[in-house]
Design a protein around this motif. Sequence first.
Motif, mmCIF file in Angstrom:
data_model
loop_
_atom_site.group_PDB
_atom_site.id
_atom_site.type_symbol
_atom_site.label_atom_id
_atom_site.label_comp_id
_atom_site.label_asym_id
_atom_site.label_seq_id
_atom_site.Cartn_x
_atom_site.Cartn_y
_atom_site.Cartn_z
ATOM 1 N N MET A 1 40.235 38.406 45.655
ATOM 2 C CA MET A 1 41.575 38.569 45.078
ATOM 3 C C MET A 1 41.547 38.299 43.571
ATOM 4 O O MET A 1 42.204 38.997 42.794
ATOM 5 C CB MET A 1 42.564 37.630 45.766
ATOM 6 C CG MET A 1 42.791 37.904 47.242
ATOM 7 S SD MET A 1 43.385 39.586 47.636
ATOM 8 C CE MET A 1 41.820 40.404 48.106
ATOM 9 N N ARG A 2 40.774 37.309 43.151
ATOM 10 C CA ARG A 2 40.653 37.038 41.714
ATOM 11 C C ARG A 2 40.018 38.230 40.993
ATOM 12 O O ARG A 2 40.400 38.558 39.860
ATOM 13 C CB ARG A 2 39.797 35.793 41.485
ATOM 14 C CG ARG A 2 40.530 34.477 41.677
ATOM 15 C CD ARG A 2 39.766 33.341 41.002
ATOM 16 N NE ARG A 2 40.440 32.055 41.182
ATOM 17 C CZ ARG A 2 40.162 31.196 42.156
ATOM 18 N NH1 ARG A 2 39.210 31.496 43.036
ATOM 19 N NH2 ARG A 2 40.806 30.052 42.252
ATOM 20 N N THR A 3 39.052 38.866 41.643
ATOM 21 C CA THR A 3 38.425 40.044 41.053
ATOM 22 C C THR A 3 39.462 41.116 40.769
ATOM 23 O O THR A 3 39.420 41.787 39.729
ATOM 24 C CB THR A 3 37.335 40.597 41.989
ATOM 25 O OG1 THR A 3 36.325 39.616 42.181
ATOM 26 C CG2 THR A 3 36.702 41.859 41.414
ATOM 27 N N ASP A 4 40.405 41.306 41.684
ATOM 28 C CA ASP A 4 41.431 42.318 41.490
ATOM 29 C C ASP A 4 42.289 42.045 40.265
ATOM 30 O O ASP A 4 42.783 42.978 39.626
ATOM 31 C CB ASP A 4 42.330 42.404 42.727
ATOM 32 C CG ASP A 4 41.696 43.217 43.846
ATOM 33 O OD1 ASP A 4 40.809 44.039 43.551
ATOM 34 O OD2 ASP A 4 42.082 43.027 45.014
ATOM 35 N N LEU A 5 42.480 40.794 39.928
ATOM 36 C CA LEU A 5 43.251 40.480 38.726
ATOM 37 C C LEU A 5 42.484 40.813 37.456
ATOM 38 O O LEU A 5 43.057 40.816 36.367
ATOM 39 C CB LEU A 5 43.634 38.996 38.699
ATOM 40 C CG LEU A 5 44.824 38.585 39.563
ATOM 41 C CD1 LEU A 5 45.105 37.099 39.383
ATOM 42 C CD2 LEU A 5 46.061 39.403 39.227
ATOM 43 N N GLY A 6 41.199 41.119 37.585
ATOM 44 C CA GLY A 6 40.407 41.487 36.420
ATOM 45 C C GLY A 6 40.406 42.977 36.158
ATOM 46 O O GLY A 6 39.515 43.493 35.492
ATOM 47 N N GLY A 7 41.377 43.688 36.685
ATOM 48 C CA GLY A 7 41.460 45.138 36.511
ATOM 49 C C GLY A 7 41.964 45.531 35.143
ATOM 50 O O GLY A 7 41.918 44.767 34.180
ATOM 51 N N ARG A 8 42.521 46.733 35.098
ATOM 52 C CA ARG A 8 42.885 47.316 33.817
ATOM 53 C C ARG A 8 43.856 46.442 33.027
ATOM 54 O O ARG A 8 43.750 46.325 31.814
ATOM 55 C CB ARG A 8 43.507 48.695 34.059
ATOM 56 C CG ARG A 8 44.008 49.334 32.796
ATOM 57 C CD ARG A 8 44.102 50.836 32.868
ATOM 58 N NE ARG A 8 44.734 51.289 34.089
ATOM 59 C CZ ARG A 8 44.388 52.417 34.723
ATOM 60 N NH1 ARG A 8 43.387 53.131 34.247
ATOM 61 N NH2 ARG A 8 45.005 52.807 35.810
ATOM 62 N N THR A 9 44.810 45.810 33.711
ATOM 63 C CA THR A 9 45.815 45.027 32.994
ATOM 64 C C THR A 9 45.210 43.829 32.264
ATOM 65 O O THR A 9 45.843 43.287 31.365
ATOM 66 C CB THR A 9 46.894 44.511 33.966
ATOM 67 O OG1 THR A 9 46.257 43.770 35.017
ATOM 68 C CG2 THR A 9 47.665 45.665 34.566
ATOM 69 N N ALA A 10 43.989 43.439 32.652
ATOM 70 C CA ALA A 10 43.371 42.264 32.025
ATOM 71 C C ALA A 10 42.298 42.640 31.020
ATOM 72 O O ALA A 10 41.645 41.780 30.459
ATOM 73 C CB ALA A 10 42.763 41.369 33.096
ATOM 74 N N SER A 11 42.101 43.931 30.781
ATOM 75 C CA SER A 11 40.993 44.340 29.926
ATOM 76 C C SER A 11 41.496 45.269 28.822
ATOM 77 O O SER A 11 42.645 45.193 28.390
ATOM 78 C CB SER A 11 39.907 45.003 30.779
ATOM 79 O OG SER A 11 40.420 46.188 31.370
ATOM 80 N N THR A 12 40.656 46.144 28.407
ATOM 81 C CA THR A 12 40.975 47.022 27.279
ATOM 82 C C THR A 12 41.679 48.295 27.719
ATOM 83 O O THR A 12 41.955 49.153 26.887
ATOM 84 C CB THR A 12 39.668 47.398 26.552
ATOM 85 O OG1 THR A 12 38.798 48.075 27.474
ATOM 86 C CG2 THR A 12 38.982 46.164 26.022
#
Length: 301
Positions: free
Chosen positions: A123-134
């Motif tokens: 689930m934490r991995t999912d929070l690292g998607g587009r909204t958390a990056s460039t």
Amino acid sequence: MSTMVDTSFSHFTRTAERAANQVIAAYSTSFGLACRLLGPRHRQHVRNIYALVRVADELVDGVTAEAGLSHEQQSEALDHFIDETHRALAIGYSSDLIIHAFAQTARAAGIDQSLTTPFFDSMRTDLGGRTASTGAPLRFDAAAHQGYVYGSAEVVGLMCLRVFIRGHNIDDGDAAALQYGASRLGAAFQNINFLRDLSDDTVRLGRNYLGTADHLEDEDRMEWVTTIRSQLADARAVIPLLPHDARAAVRSALELFAALTRRIEHSSVDELYQARVRVPDVFKAGLAARAVAATWLEPRG
């Protein structure tokens, strides 16, 4: 005084279970149908598991973002949910109804942090998607895919297995076979859903679970169909090792996803990006009836 406390706790737990049932009713008719095929001693426990993992999944799949939370606040919300779940596993109570229901199941079936921690890691991995990056989609290579699927799906199958076999004396060989089958079934379910959710995952959520390329090709689709069929076959082979009162439900769910796999096989990638593959309700009912009939004919072991 102790009787009053026990009565209050039982009433609270029943209320928590009704909340868990509402989560299933709102989010998954297919899972709800399969649960109804379980023996009474399993049914509520599996609903409690589903409710917890569904709420966690919704938390990282857009609910918190649409509520206006920043990425940091979304991460904090997930951390709070995780901490409260593990606290409830330890003490047997939570003021959060969904977590409380899950904790009762976990403590009854021996579900511990060896299974919940990998789930929450995914689930934490999912929070690292587009909204958390460039702005670029989150891409999963083979190793990342395997790790994510283990945490997000295989451990859920293993949680359900612990519910099914609690109170049974199962030898080490059968236990290992059942654990393998539960993991393979969870992986198959997840991979099928990745193919069903191509558009939503890649466009809305910015995640590419099935490879590092920007767009899946038909050759890739058929490779995944082959993989999924192998996973389903491994899971199907161990169904007779399950307690009799769990077999019809597992068999029904497995055959539903086998039917979805056939539909994916006969759909182009472009079609998968345009619409989610579904099985009509009348066909689901037929699969469930056949699963019940097949189970009825098996010896009760």
